[in-house]
Design a protein around this motif. Structure first.
Motif, PDB file in Angstrom:
ATOM      1  N   THR A   1       0.833  -1.183   0.000  1.00  0.00           N
ATOM      2  CA  THR A   1       0.000   0.000   0.000  1.00  0.00           C
ATOM      3  C   THR A   1       0.879   1.248   0.000  1.00  0.00           C
ATOM      4  O   THR A   1       1.896   1.317   0.674  1.00  0.00           O
ATOM      5  CB  THR A   1      -0.893   0.001   1.251  1.00  0.00           C
TER       6      THR A   1
ATOM      7  N   GLU B   1      -7.198  -2.887  -4.925  1.00  0.00           N
ATOM      8  CA  GLU B   1      -7.391  -3.388  -3.549  1.00  0.00           C
ATOM      9  C   GLU B   1      -8.353  -4.584  -3.570  1.00  0.00           C
ATOM     10  O   GLU B   1      -9.337  -4.642  -2.830  1.00  0.00           O
ATOM     11  CB  GLU B   1      -7.926  -2.281  -2.635  1.00  0.00           C
TER      12      GLU B   1
ATOM     13  N   GLU C   1      -9.256  -6.375  -0.294  1.00  0.00           N
ATOM     14  CA  GLU C   1     -10.238  -5.686   0.545  1.00  0.00           C
ATOM     15  C   GLU C   1     -11.655  -5.912   0.020  1.00  0.00           C
ATOM     16  O   GLU C   1     -12.599  -6.081   0.796  1.00  0.00           O
ATOM     17  CB  GLU C   1      -9.923  -4.195   0.592  1.00  0.00           C
TER      18      GLU C   1
ATOM     19  N   ALA D   1      -2.643  -6.086  -2.171  1.00  0.00           N
ATOM     20  CA  ALA D   1      -1.473  -6.008  -1.290  1.00  0.00           C
ATOM     21  C   ALA D   1      -0.909  -7.401  -1.019  1.00  0.00           C
ATOM     22  O   ALA D   1       0.297  -7.580  -0.890  1.00  0.00           O
ATOM     23  CB  ALA D   1      -1.839  -5.320   0.021  1.00  0.00           C
TER      24      ALA D   1
ATOM     25  N   ARG E   1      -9.791   2.936   4.291  1.00  0.00           N
ATOM     26  CA  ARG E   1      -9.138   2.082   3.301  1.00  0.00           C
ATOM     27  C   ARG E   1      -8.834   2.866   2.027  1.00  0.00           C
ATOM     28  O   ARG E   1      -9.709   3.448   1.407  1.00  0.00           O
ATOM     29  CB  ARG E   1     -10.045   0.905   2.975  1.00  0.00           C
TER      30      ARG E   1
ATOM     31  N   GLU F   1      -2.673  -8.452   7.691  1.00  0.00           N
ATOM     32  CA  GLU F   1      -3.201  -7.644   6.603  1.00  0.00           C
ATOM     33  C   GLU F   1      -3.732  -6.312   7.118  1.00  0.00           C
ATOM     34  O   GLU F   1      -3.494  -5.256   6.529  1.00  0.00           O
ATOM     35  CB  GLU F   1      -4.321  -8.406   5.864  1.00  0.00           C
TER      36      GLU F   1
ATOM     37  N   HIS G   1      -2.247  -2.660   6.016  1.00  0.00           N
ATOM     38  CA  HIS G   1      -3.098  -1.683   5.334  1.00  0.00           C
ATOM     39  C   HIS G   1      -3.253  -0.409   6.156  1.00  0.00           C
ATOM     40  O   HIS G   1      -3.246   0.693   5.607  1.00  0.00           O
ATOM     41  CB  HIS G   1      -4.467  -2.289   5.025  1.00  0.00           C
TER      42      HIS G   1
END
Length: 600
Positions: free
Chosen positions: A55, A165, A168, A196, A315, A335, A339
């Motif tokens: 990220t 992403e 996510e 990621a 996010r 994770e 992030h």
């Protein structure tokens, strides 16, 4: 892609479509990030790409570079906008809007038209934008699906789809929406999937929506977030919020982001920081889009300095000059940690990530850091003395950097100096500046230990034994005088009740007390030199201490009275100013009151 005609050119922009290369150069880029460089590889051609990159590595510009030839061909600009040619799908509104802004400047020379379709915005305005025509559509999964089902969005001409992403989006439960959207796009499209991490769910999604994707990993798994310094701050469980406040005060960061697990925690901490004088905003899923946009704009233009947010709300957001991330709650998995932390240390900038860790969560943070392959330094929570010293340095620096008086001010400055004098003016300025800063919280210092220490959070006696040397609670006393009080670890002595007792006994304030060192049977503490003589006199007065407790200058402590030892043997509790009534007396009285009368 139309490369630079100079085959010997060493510019990193040589392999970028000319329409984008000029925009990137004008933006001030002197070099490309690893993921951006990977997208300039001409060998990829029109292949699908499965890309993992940390990220904050410049992924938006990267996939903008990657799809340029697919969308523009050899042309310098787009034709008149009709059906969309490119589609970018993002997990959140904020990220989608951010992607739109990035692509607008990146494709500006190509005269791009971009439409956004995100939840929380007026669908009628979005539909009108789609009707007018767009070359690229950026949106969130749910809203894009709605427009497709209503016939407002036609994906029949789509040449490239980007899933940003992607991990996510799977975590948020968007897999069905993604498959529906991609099912409405031509099969011969390019599909670029950015994530990621490439765990099992991402790999399965890639097999479903991509064809023979080229796997690209632009950073080694052992070199994650190289531009971020990780710090672990161990605190007592009841002082977590105090540590957050002091951490925010003990920094020169222009802006900071504080992460909480829940919306309720965000509301509570935001209110607490606002009451303490911080310029703070919040981000959570329950907020309207307009509220979230206003909060982000306040951070970007400097009206707010602290943002308290949940994971989902923050996010993908990119805040300029964000160099501090604080984890108010320990991340539950690697994770989440990566992030959250990736909001700082972006595109080559340095950042600091502080994890506020209650003692009982030491093992949890150790495991999360290990799974994320990250190392962290352990530091003490900043104390009052640290923060006040920083305040004074700022005041001196601000005064030293101030411009000399101008023509209109010279006469009044001379009058002030003549009538008031420089010392009183400086004192007034000092008080004004100190009053403008939030007051730091008082924390019970804990020993600075590594995360590998085996002290369990639930074993307080074990922890206390390792904490025999306490850090200064007040100012750093240069010539402090040492005294001794007849309470130690065996009596469960703790600074929380020792400090008020020490102050009350000698008529001093907390800031007159320096280091506190707790030993087995006694505790030594410092009193500032200018208060030491009065303190020694005061503690000799009758009634200054509870019965059975003694304070004396270091080295003069006599043997402790037997009754103090006996008291702690019996109940193991700290002394009380007002002893509770005897338990035996209470039982006797209760028994007598309930004794039945003898029958006549």
């Amino acid at each position: 892609m139309t490369p630079n005609t100079d085959t010997n050119a060493k510019s990193p922009f040589a392999a970028i479509h000319p329409a984008l290369a000029s925009a990137i150069a004008a933006k001030g880029y002197s070099a490309l990030t690893p993921v951006q460089m990977a997208m300039t590889n001409e060998d990829h051609g029109d292949a699908d790409l499965l890309v993992s990159a940390q990220t904050g590595s410049g992924k938006t510009v990267a996939f903008g570079i990657a799809i340029a030839l697919t969308l523009l061909g050899n042309g310098a600009r787009f034709d008149a906008a009709a059906a969309p040619l490119g589609l970018v799908i993002a997990p959140t509104r904020e990220l989608a809007i951010q992607v739109q802004k990035e692509l607008e400047w990146l494709y500006a020379a190509a005269e791009v038209r971009i439409a956004t379709c995100v939840g929380g915005m007026d669908m009628r305005n979005e539909r009108r934008a789609l009707d007018r025509g767009a070359h690229i559509v950026v949106g969130t999964p749910g809203r894009l699906r709605d427009h497709i089902m209503r016939g407002a969005l036609d994906l029949g001409a789509i040449r490239a789809v980007v899933l940003d992403e992607a991990d996510e989006m799977l975590d948020l439960g968007f897999r069905d929406d993604l498959e529906f959207i991609l099912g409405a796009a031509p099969e011969e499209r390019r599909t670029l999937l950015f994530s990621a991490t490439v765990r099992r769910g991402i790999a399965e999604l890639a097999r479903t929506v991509q064809k023979n994707a080229v796997r690209i990993e632009t950073t080694a798994s052992t070199a994650q977030h190289a531009d971020i310094e990780y710090q672990v701050m161990l605190v007592r469980r009841d002082e977590r919020e105090h540590a957050i406040i002091n951490t925010l005060l003990d920094t020169d960061s222009a802006s900071a982001l504080v992460f909480c697990h829940t919306r309720e925690a965000v509301r509570h901490l935001t209110a607490r920081l606002a009451n303490r004088g911080f310029a703070v905003v919040s981000l959570s899923g329950e907020m309207a889009q307009s509220e979230r946009s206003n909060a982000l704009q306040s951070m970007r233009d400097g009206r707010a300095r602290v943002c308290v947010a949940t994971d989902v709300a923050a996010r993908g957001i990119d805040l300029p000059n964000l160099d501090l991330v604080v984890h108010a709650d320990v991340p539950s998995n690697p994770e989440t940690l990566l992030h959250r932390s990736g909001r700082t240390g972006r595109a080559g900038r340095k950042g600091i990530c502080v994890l506020i860790v209650p003692e009982n969560r030491r093992g949890a943070v150790r495991r999360v850091l290990a799974l994320a392959k990250l190392t962290a330094t352990t530091r003490a929570a900043p104390g009052i003395a640290d923060i006040e010293a920083r305040y004074r340095r700022r005041i001196i620096d601000a005064a030293a950097s101030a411009a000399p008086p101008n023509g209109e001010e010279v006469e009044f400055v001379a009058e002030l100096l003549d009538r008031v004098g420089p010392e009183r003016i400086a004192a007034a300025y000092l008080r004004q500046q100190l009053a403008a800063n939030p007051v730091p919280e008082e924390l019970v210092p804990l020993p600075v230990e590594t995360l590998d220490s085996k002290t369990p959070g639930r074993d307080r006696r074990s922890a206390d034994k390792q904490a025999s040397v306490r850090e200064p609670r007040g100012p750093d006393l240069q010539d402090g005088v040492w005294f001794t009080i007849s309470l130690g670890r065996k009596q469960r002595a703790d600074p929380k009740f020792l400090l008020p007792m020490i102050c009350n006994a000698g008529g001093v304030t907390k800031r007159d007390v320096g280091k506190i060192k707790i030993d087995d049977t006694e505790t030594r503490f410092e009193i500032s030199a200018d208060k030491a003589a009065g303190y020694a006199k005061q503690i000799r007065q009758p009634g200054s201490l509870e019965r059975g407790i003694m304070i004396a200058p270091a080295g003069e402590m006599r043997e402790k009275p037997r009754q103090v030892k006996q008291k702690f043997k019996q109940d193991g509790k700290p002394p009380r100013k007002h002893p509770a009534p005897s338990a035996d007396r209470g039982k006797t009285a209760k028994h007598k009151s309930r004794k039945p009368k003898r029958p006549a």
